[in-house]
Design a protein around this motif. Sequence first.
Motif: not given
Lengths: 232, 108
Positions: B65-70
């Motif tokens: 889960a790479l990204g700003p939602h993680n």
Amino acid sequence: MGSAGPASAFSRGILASLPLLVGILPFGLVTGIAGLQVGLSPLEVTLMSAMVFAGAAQLVALQLIGAGASALFVWLATLVVNLRYLMYSSSLAGPLGALSSRLKPLAAFLMVDQNFALALSQYGALGPRLTPWFYLGSGALLWLGWVGSTYLGAFLGARLPEAWSLDFAVPLCFLVLLVPAVQDRPSLAAALVGGLFSTALAGLPYRSGLFIGALAGIGAGVWLENRTRRRG
Amino acid sequence: MSGLEFYLTLLGMALIAFALRYGPMAMLGRAHLPPGLQQALRYVPAATLAGLVFPALLAPGGRWALGPHNEHLLAGLAAAWVAWRYRNALLTILVGMGALWLLRGMGL
């Protein structure tokens, strides 16, 4: 260096380690809470801290116990996570060489990252006669702090709500240890390769991805160090 | 894990931890660790600790889960910066947990 008896070296070891308790206590609290979360009683997880005295290994063991792993996997994890003690023990053999053969096992039992680093840094000033007592004083205080904070964590843990996501404190504890372990480019490579392999293999049973990832990371570190050295 | 199984597991853990700490110290003078093993052991902390940290940040739910939602990744990066800058365990844990709660509260 002031009065120079074993007793004063022992108390100086205690005093020098007091600030280190700030790093030990939150780690112990998290371990106590983690023990409760996998179904151990406060007494059981405190006993584990008293007998094993190895934070990272205990947290991994607790995660494995929670995942239903067998004793064999828990032992394997304890072995891998504690391999660094082989290195510490051989470095401390000289500074602690003056201890009697009865006290040496006690000194080994009390060995952790903090008193290893502290004793080596004080060896020049204290010399071979006093360093062992300084080290034992340090180890005794760290052990008490570790066991006490584990119990406190287990005691409080039952009263803390799950919505606080306190399990996230476990990787944060490892992060605190990881940062100083990355000292140069080869150890950075070891961390990156080890971390990414472990993540990619996280789905393997019993967290065996951790072992494979660690081996890959160690390989990367050794490879980069040898390559850099050959090029001078 | 049953009571007896737990105590056997615990006993084995204690013996392993002790043997690793006592072995080289007790054998010194008679044997040294081979240089290749010493070199490999230097990378054990970085490799194993990263193996414990990375999956919790990069794949908190068991998948990448790479990204700003993680939020685990963002909170972990904040904590990593604090750990690097201040070398303080308590502060690192407080900032990491605080960032996680804050991100959750903001509903990111």
